[in-house]
Write a protein that holds these residues in place. Structure first.
Motif, mmCIF file in Angstrom:
data_model
loop_
_atom_site.group_PDB
_atom_site.id
_atom_site.type_symbol
_atom_site.label_atom_id
_atom_site.label_comp_id
_atom_site.label_asym_id
_atom_site.label_seq_id
_atom_site.Cartn_x
_atom_site.Cartn_y
_atom_site.Cartn_z
ATOM 1 N N CYS A 221 0.830 -1.203 0.000
ATOM 2 C CA CYS A 221 0.000 0.000 0.000
ATOM 3 C C CYS A 221 0.868 1.258 0.000
ATOM 4 O O CYS A 221 1.917 1.308 0.644
ATOM 5 N N GLU A 222 0.396 2.272 -0.716
ATOM 6 C CA GLU A 222 1.041 3.581 -0.725
ATOM 7 C C GLU A 222 -0.041 4.646 -0.606
ATOM 8 O O GLU A 222 -1.214 4.400 -0.943
ATOM 9 N N ASN A 223 0.371 5.847 -0.147
ATOM 10 C CA ASN A 223 -0.556 6.983 -0.090
ATOM 11 C C ASN A 223 -1.816 6.636 0.696
ATOM 12 O O ASN A 223 -2.942 6.829 0.211
ATOM 13 N N ASP A 224 -1.606 6.106 1.924
ATOM 14 C CA ASP A 224 -2.732 5.700 2.768
ATOM 15 C C ASP A 224 -3.644 4.716 2.051
ATOM 16 O O ASP A 224 -4.873 4.774 2.163
ATOM 17 N N CYS A 225 -3.022 3.783 1.324
ATOM 18 C CA CYS A 225 -3.714 2.710 0.591
ATOM 19 C C CYS A 225 -4.609 3.232 -0.533
ATOM 20 O O CYS A 225 -5.536 2.522 -0.964
ATOM 21 N N ALA A 226 -4.313 4.411 -1.028
ATOM 22 C CA ALA A 226 -5.032 4.881 -2.214
ATOM 23 C C ALA A 226 -4.499 4.179 -3.456
ATOM 24 O O ALA A 226 -5.221 4.011 -4.446
ATOM 25 N N THR A 227 -3.234 3.727 -3.390
ATOM 26 C CA THR A 227 -2.625 3.029 -4.524
ATOM 27 C C THR A 227 -1.848 1.817 -4.025
ATOM 28 O O THR A 227 -1.516 1.712 -2.846
ATOM 29 N N GLU B 127 -4.802 1.492 -8.530
ATOM 30 C CA GLU B 127 -5.612 2.220 -7.572
ATOM 31 C C GLU B 127 -6.521 1.251 -6.829
ATOM 32 O O GLU B 127 -6.755 0.125 -7.286
ATOM 33 N N ASN B 128 -7.017 1.705 -5.697
ATOM 34 C CA ASN B 128 -7.931 0.901 -4.902
ATOM 35 C C ASN B 128 -9.114 0.442 -5.756
ATOM 36 O O ASN B 128 -9.700 1.229 -6.496
ATOM 37 N N THR C 200 1.173 0.395 -11.423
ATOM 38 C CA THR C 200 0.646 0.919 -10.164
ATOM 39 C C THR C 200 -0.872 0.841 -10.256
ATOM 40 O O THR C 200 -1.461 1.238 -11.263
ATOM 41 N N ARG D 159 1.582 -0.703 -5.188
ATOM 42 C CA ARG D 159 2.753 -0.855 -6.043
ATOM 43 C C ARG D 159 3.374 -2.229 -5.802
ATOM 44 O O ARG D 159 3.459 -2.686 -4.655
#
Length: 489
Positions: free
Chosen positions: A307-313, A340-341, A338, A315
């Motif tokens: 998870c990245e960006n508070d699980c918005a994306t 997205e949710n 990459t 990788r």
């Protein structure tokens, strides 16, 4: 020269010769020949009948046939049939081969094949019965029937094939195990059950059978009609003809899928636990973790997404595959992607917080890597969340060449593994954050000393003249004691 005329025997000599011929035929016949008159009494009882029934000819001639060789429960029926024929000329059994029970001199019963032919002697009805003992044949037939019943009712798949590998028999359990009806496979090569990557096994098995060797408990993988792969244990035995020549093979196949699956999954759990206990970074053990879980089934590739960006994306952090060149392209596309949710397989797991199956990624409308998957020959896919307390930190996905079907046992296994891996990732992330903070603190501490040295230098430069002046003034005469103390201080 006059023409030759064929010599003729006197009539009495001709009859004598014919009688001798008839006697020779009776004596040499392999079948029992019994003649009886219209009263049912025996007129002739040949040597074959003597051997089969155990009565001497002189014991049999003159006796009623029914009383001599017909079992008691059948005698009255025989007599009634004879009376009916003599009265009406109707007979349902004459001129036909039938199987009936008969009795021997020692009281034992045998099964005989019987054919009765009527004829006339001095215009009086008579009958010749031709009998053949078929008791052993019946026992052989019964044994074969019992064997066939055993084969048909066996819980194991039992298949026979010839020495070229062509299927010649197929029992009910084989139908249940492999999904083919007997009429779909008999006459087809046994290789229709063998996956492509195991086709090399059949020539070796046939070579073993041709040598007359038996192959026991050979564990391998076979394919059902619907494409599903099965772990099976094979026992293969040669089939010999009467001369001892190998004419085929009998295969007993037992489904060991559950046992093998459980063994693989226990091994996967142990392997993952060992990797997590003895490593510090996901980069070190990520591919090994994926491989260990993939080996619990027929998975040939996989990835771990973070998870990245508070699980918005999401990788891709690491990948593994079985080594085929076409999988390398799919791996590269995965590493460059990459998500997205809710997008793609990892995205839908992240969105639902639950494991997800895709039976065939090449037919799924929410799989961005579909073109790469088609080129790699991938179909089935499965993914599950990597959990830490209060959050999902990533997703692990697996791919197979086969159509994937939901497996509740696998879901239960990865629930525990997902928590173990998720905790490992969270600890690693916390450790990395602490490391960054420590490095920042050490950097700030290292910058303090140069700052203070600079500050000290910058302060001392303007103060030096003041110190020199104050020191000189303190020795001037006429100053009050308070001023002198102040200048010295």
């Amino acid at each position: 020269m006059g023409s030759k005329k064929q010599a003729k025997l006197p009539e009495n000599d001709s009859q004598s010769g014919l009688a001798g011929l008839n006697r020779a035929i009776l004596d040499c016949a392999l079948d029992c020949i019994i003649t009886m008159d219209e009263s049912g009494r025996i007129l002739e009882f040949n040597p074959a009948a003597e051997r089969v029934f155990g009565f001497a000819r002189n014991e049999a001639v003159g006796k009623e046939l029914a009383e001599l060789i017909i079992p008691a429960p059948l005698r009255e029926g025989h007599r009634q049939g004879l009376r009916h024929y003599l009265k009406t000329g109707e007979a349902h059994l004459l001129g036909r081969r039938i199987e009936v029970n008969a009795i021997r001199a020692d009281g034992s019963e045998i099964l005989v094949e019987l054919a009765v032919t009527p004829f006339l002697i001095d215009n009086r009805p008579a009958f010749t019965a031709y009998l053949r003992d078929i008791t052993q044949r019946q026992r052989g037939d019964e044994a074969r029937q019992r064997l066939a019943a055993i084969v048909e009712s066996s819980g194991d798949a039992i298949i026979s094939k010839d020495v070229t590998g062509i299927i010649t028999s197929w029992n009910k359990s084989a139908e249940r195990l492999f999904g083919y009806r007997s009429d779909e496979v008999i006459g087809k090569p046994i290789t229709i059950l063998i996956p492509e990557d195991r086709q090399f096994e059949e020539p070796k098995i046939l070579e073993c059978i041709r040598r007359g060797d038996r192959l026991e408990h050979f564990e391998t993988v076979r394919r059902r009609k619907d494409g599903m792969l099965l772990d099976i244990s094979l026992t293969v035995s040669p089939i010999n003809d009467q001369n001892g020549n190998v004419i085929g093979a009998s295969k007993i196949a037992r489904d060991i899928t559950i046992r093998v699956r459980n063994e693989k999954r226990r091994a996967a759990q142990y392997a993952v636990a060992s990797l997590l206990a003895n490593s510090r970074t996901l980069a070190e053990i990520g591919p090994a973790i994926i491989r260990a879980i993939a080996n619990s089934g027929n998975w040939i590739a996989g990835s771990i997404w973070l998870c990245e960006n508070d699980c918005a994306t999401l990788r891709c952090a690491t990948t593994w595959h079985a080594g085929a060149p076409r999988l390398e392209i799919f791996e590269q596309i995965t590493l460059e992607t990459t998500l997205e949710n809710a997008i793609g397989l990892p995205g839908r797991v992240l969105n639902s917080h639950k494991p997800a199956w895709i039976s065939d990624v090449t037919r799924d409308d929410n799989f961005p890597r579909i073109d790469a998957a088609k080129k790699a020959g991938l179909h089935g896919a499965f993914a599950f969340p990597l959990r830490a307390p209060g959050e999902i930190v990533g997703v692990l996905e697996l791919f197979s060449l086969e159509i994937a079907r939901p497996d509740e046992d696998l879901i239960q296994m990865v629930a525990a593994l997902g928590s173990q891996i998720g905790l490992f990732i969270q600890r690693q992330q916390i450790a990395e954050e602490l490391k960054r903070q420590k490095e920042a603190a050490e950097s700030a501490n290292a910058a303090k000393d140069p700052f203070l040295a600079t500050l000290s230098h910058e302060l001392r430069t303007p103060l030096n003249p003041v110190l020199i002046w104050a020191g000189g003034m303190a020795d001037e005469p006429g100053l009050s004691p308070e001023i002198k103390d102040g200048l010295r201080m």
